[in-house]
Design a protein around this motif. Structure first.
Motif, PDB file in Angstrom:
ATOM      1  N   LYS A   1       0.816  -1.212   0.000  1.00 24.77           N
ATOM      2  CA  LYS A   1       0.000   0.000   0.000  1.00 24.77           C
ATOM      3  C   LYS A   1       0.857   1.273   0.000  1.00 24.77           C
ATOM      4  N   LEU A   2       1.909   1.305   0.812  1.00 23.14           N
ATOM      5  CA  LEU A   2       2.722   2.524   0.897  1.00 23.14           C
ATOM      6  C   LEU A   2       3.341   2.857  -0.453  1.00 23.14           C
ATOM      7  N   TYR A   3       3.904   1.854  -1.123  1.00 20.53           N
ATOM      8  CA  TYR A   3       4.500   2.087  -2.439  1.00 20.53           C
ATOM      9  C   TYR A   3       3.430   2.449  -3.456  1.00 20.53           C
ATOM     10  N   ARG A   4       2.359   1.683  -3.503  1.00 20.87           N
ATOM     11  CA  ARG A   4       1.343   1.894  -4.539  1.00 20.87           C
ATOM     12  C   ARG A   4       0.632   3.232  -4.371  1.00 20.87           C
ATOM     13  N   ASP A   5       0.363   3.647  -3.137  1.00 21.34           N
ATOM     14  CA  ASP A   5      -0.297   4.940  -2.926  1.00 21.34           C
ATOM     15  C   ASP A   5       0.565   6.087  -3.432  1.00 21.34           C
ATOM     16  N   ARG A   6       1.883   5.921  -3.340  1.00 20.65           N
ATOM     17  CA  ARG A   6       2.792   7.007  -3.698  1.00 20.65           C
ATOM     18  C   ARG A   6       3.210   6.967  -5.162  1.00 20.65           C
ATOM     19  N   TYR A   7       3.465   5.775  -5.678  1.00 17.71           N
ATOM     20  CA  TYR A   7       4.052   5.663  -7.013  1.00 17.71           C
ATOM     21  C   TYR A   7       3.212   4.839  -7.993  1.00 17.71           C
ATOM     22  N   GLY A   8       2.177   4.176  -7.510  1.00 18.14           N
ATOM     23  CA  GLY A   8       1.499   3.199  -8.340  1.00 18.14           C
ATOM     24  C   GLY A   8       0.205   3.644  -8.972  1.00 18.14           C
ATOM     25  N   ARG A   9      -0.118   4.915  -8.920  1.00 19.22           N
ATOM     26  CA  ARG A   9      -1.372   5.367  -9.518  1.00 19.22           C
ATOM     27  C   ARG A   9      -1.333   5.176 -11.028  1.00 19.22           C
ATOM     28  N   GLY A  10      -2.382   4.566 -11.547  1.00 20.96           N
ATOM     29  CA  GLY A  10      -2.457   4.331 -12.982  1.00 20.96           C
ATOM     30  C   GLY A  10      -1.746   3.087 -13.446  1.00 20.96           C
ATOM     31  N   THR A  11      -1.151   2.337 -12.505  1.00 23.86           N
ATOM     32  CA  THR A  11      -0.452   1.111 -12.885  1.00 23.86           C
ATOM     33  C   THR A  11      -1.397  -0.081 -12.726  1.00 23.86           C
ATOM     34  N   LYS A  12      -0.919  -1.233 -13.146  1.00 16.94           N
ATOM     35  CA  LYS A  12      -1.695  -2.465 -13.061  1.00 16.94           C
ATOM     36  C   LYS A  12      -1.149  -3.340 -11.936  1.00 16.94           C
ATOM     37  N   GLY A  13      -2.008  -4.199 -11.386  1.00 17.79           N
ATOM     38  CA  GLY A  13      -1.560  -5.183 -10.404  1.00 17.79           C
ATOM     39  C   GLY A  13      -0.751  -4.562  -9.282  1.00 17.79           C
ATOM     40  N   ALA A  14       0.448  -5.121  -9.059  1.00 21.78           N
ATOM     41  CA  ALA A  14       1.322  -4.639  -7.992  1.00 21.78           C
ATOM     42  C   ALA A  14       2.137  -3.421  -8.408  1.00 21.78           C
ATOM     43  N   GLY A  15       1.871  -2.887  -9.621  1.00 24.16           N
ATOM     44  CA  GLY A  15       2.566  -1.666 -10.021  1.00 24.16           C
ATOM     45  C   GLY A  15       3.263  -1.730 -11.361  1.00 24.16           C
ATOM     46  N   TRP A  16       2.845  -2.648 -12.241  1.00 24.53           N
ATOM     47  CA  TRP A  16       3.497  -2.706 -13.547  1.00 24.53           C
ATOM     48  C   TRP A  16       2.781  -1.790 -14.543  1.00 24.53           C
ATOM     49  N   TYR A  17       3.510  -1.332 -15.567  1.00 23.88           N
ATOM     50  CA  TYR A  17       2.977  -0.340 -16.505  1.00 23.88           C
ATOM     51  C   TYR A  17       3.931  -0.205 -17.682  1.00 23.88           C
ATOM     52  N   SER A  18       3.499   0.556 -18.692  1.00 27.08           N
ATOM     53  CA  SER A  18       4.369   0.859 -19.831  1.00 27.08           C
ATOM     54  C   SER A  18       4.097   2.275 -20.297  1.00 27.08           C
ATOM     55  N   PHE A  19       5.041   2.817 -21.048  1.00 27.91           N
ATOM     56  CA  PHE A  19       4.878   4.139 -21.651  1.00 27.91           C
ATOM     57  C   PHE A  19       5.808   4.249 -22.846  1.00 27.91           C
ATOM     58  N   ASP A  20       5.571   5.261 -23.671  1.00 26.36           N
ATOM     59  CA  ASP A  20       6.385   5.480 -24.863  1.00 26.36           C
ATOM     60  C   ASP A  20       7.069   6.835 -24.795  1.00 26.36           C
ATOM     61  N   ALA A  21       8.289   6.893 -25.313  1.00 20.46           N
ATOM     62  CA  ALA A  21       9.037   8.152 -25.368  1.00 20.46           C
ATOM     63  C   ALA A  21       9.956   8.117 -26.575  1.00 20.46           C
ATOM     64  N   ASN A  22       9.795   9.093 -27.459  1.00 19.85           N
ATOM     65  CA  ASN A  22      10.675   9.241 -28.629  1.00 19.85           C
ATOM     66  C   ASN A  22      10.815   7.951 -29.429  1.00 19.85           C
ATOM     67  N   GLY A  23       9.705   7.230 -29.585  1.00 23.65           N
ATOM     68  CA  GLY A  23       9.732   6.013 -30.382  1.00 23.65           C
ATOM     69  C   GLY A  23      10.224   4.780 -29.662  1.00 23.65           C
ATOM     70  N   VAL A  24      10.583   4.927 -28.377  1.00 23.49           N
ATOM     71  CA  VAL A  24      11.035   3.800 -27.565  1.00 23.49           C
ATOM     72  C   VAL A  24       9.893   3.384 -26.640  1.00 23.49           C
ATOM     73  N   HIS A  25       9.645   2.082 -26.514  1.00 26.17           N
ATOM     74  CA  HIS A  25       8.591   1.573 -25.635  1.00 26.17           C
ATOM     75  C   HIS A  25       9.227   1.088 -24.332  1.00 26.17           C
ATOM     76  N   PHE A  26       8.815   1.668 -23.219  1.00 31.04           N
ATOM     77  CA  PHE A  26       9.354   1.346 -21.899  1.00 31.04           C
ATOM     78  C   PHE A  26       8.346   0.504 -21.121  1.00 31.04           C
ATOM     79  N   ILE A  27       8.831  -0.525 -20.441  1.00 33.12           N
ATOM     80  CA  ILE A  27       7.974  -1.430 -19.685  1.00 33.12           C
ATOM     81  C   ILE A  27       8.552  -1.590 -18.283  1.00 33.12           C
ATOM     82  N   GLY A  28       7.797  -1.164 -17.278  1.00 33.58           N
ATOM     83  CA  GLY A  28       8.204  -1.337 -15.888  1.00 33.58           C
ATOM     84  C   GLY A  28       7.535  -2.562 -15.299  1.00 33.58           C
ATOM     85  N   LEU A  29       8.333  -3.535 -14.873  1.00 32.25           N
ATOM     86  CA  LEU A  29       7.812  -4.789 -14.328  1.00 32.25           C
ATOM     87  C   LEU A  29       8.093  -4.886 -12.828  1.00 32.25           C
ATOM     88  N   VAL A  30       7.271  -5.667 -12.140  1.00 42.82           N
ATOM     89  CA  VAL A  30       7.413  -5.862 -10.691  1.00 42.82           C
ATOM     90  C   VAL A  30       7.686  -7.346 -10.440  1.00 42.82           C
TER      91      VAL A  30
END
Length: 312
Positions: A138-167
């Motif tokens: 809860k402490l991590y997700r309340d602070r950093y996990g908004r808009g993420t899936k599950g325990a905090g995984w997510y992806s985003f794009d920048a300058n044609g590169v696809h970034f994937i954050g996994l937990v």
């Protein structure tokens, strides 16, 4: 560096500056032809103006740690952030690959935010096992996990590169091995569907996605399934922390890179009875702590990686 492998980037100073960004003092890594090559310690090199995407990785800040290996982990994190602030080429953002805190305490998260925010850059986080000690994350997700899936995984794009954050730290397996789990792996497979194989991919997670040293839990139990989804892409870079030292491996089109900690070093695999904070001479500590600078330039298959110790 042979011209057969450098894709037009010769060893002249001008050519090197055209091919990648230099930033501060550190070890310059260029990966060409599938082979990582160390260009050695960079002195007071001028930073090149980069037309590509440059971002920084920091890891394992362990805010709250105060043992002999580093009685002031908050102070060395601040040194790392101050180093980032002086870079001639301003990074687009920062990736933090976990263990922001040492004991998941609200005050430790507060202190980390106070220091890291001084970089005035967007920061993309994934948790380390030390950030999820409250069980329900809860402490991590309340602070950093908004808009993420599950325990905090997510992806985003920048300058044609696809970034994937996994937990891979929530459901650790025997011996401390990381674990992604079916839900996250199914999400990853779906996230990658429909993307062109020419899209550069950057994956970041706390525990390495390759078997560095399973006896110490330095690997991820079900990483093979994730890597299977990634194998069709021409350029995949996997950034991890956890082991507090630089290690690099290339398998086909996948480059694995683990970062130094900003808090304390750990022993090399198998060189001690167990992993953990390693006490070194005070005048050597800052040479074993640091940040990683990564540059992507369109038209190059591999990302240029520069590891920068706090003190060379």
């Amino acid at each position: 560096m042979s011209s057969d492998h450098d894709h037009g980037c010769g060893v002249s100073r001008r050519k090197i500056l055209e091919c990648m960004t230099w930033a501060g003092t550190g070890v310059l890594w260029t990966i060409a032809g599938g082979t990582p090559r160390s260009m050695g310690i960079i002195g007071e090199a001028e930073a090149a103006e980069s037309s590509g995407l440059t971002f920084l990785q920091i890891s394992d800040s362990h805010v709250g740690f105060d043992k002999p290996a580093n009685p002031n982990a908050l102070g060395t994190l601040e040194e790392a952030i101050n180093k980032i602030k002086t870079l001639t080429v301003k990074p687009s953002f920062v990736i933090h690959t976990g263990d922001i805190t040492h004991l998941s305490k609200p005050s430790e998260f507060d202190d980390a935010d106070r220091i890291i925010s001084q970089a005035r850059l967007d920061v993309h986080y994934v948790p380390g096992e030390h950030d999820v000690l409250d069980g329900d994350v809860k402490l991590y997700r309340d602070r950093y996990g908004r808009g993420t899936k599950g325990a905090g995984w997510y992806s985003f794009d920048a300058n044609g590169v696809h970034f994937i954050g996994l937990v891979n730290v929530v459901d650790l397996k025997a011996g401390g091995l990381g674990n992604l789990g079916d839900d996250q792996l199914e999400w990853l497979e779906d996230d990658l569907k429909g993307r062109s194989a020419s899209t550069p991919i950057v994956v970041f997670a706390h525990i390495p996605l390759w078997s560095v040293y399973p006896q110490w839990g330095w690997g991820t139990d079900d990483a093979a399934r994730a890597l299977d989804y990634l194998k069709r892409f021409g350029s995949v870079t996997v950034l991890n922390g956890h082991i507090h030292q630089i290690m690099q491996k290339v398998e086909g089109n996948v480059t694995f890179h683990t970062a130094m900690s900003t808090a304390f070093p750990q022993p090399a695999p198998g060189t001690a009875p167990s992993p953990g904070p390693m006490k070194v001479a005070d005048d050597k500590l800052r040479s074993l702590l640091g940040v990683t600078d990564v540059t992507f330039k369109r038209g190059q298959q591999r990302l240029a990686i520069i590891d920068q110790p706090l003190k060379g």
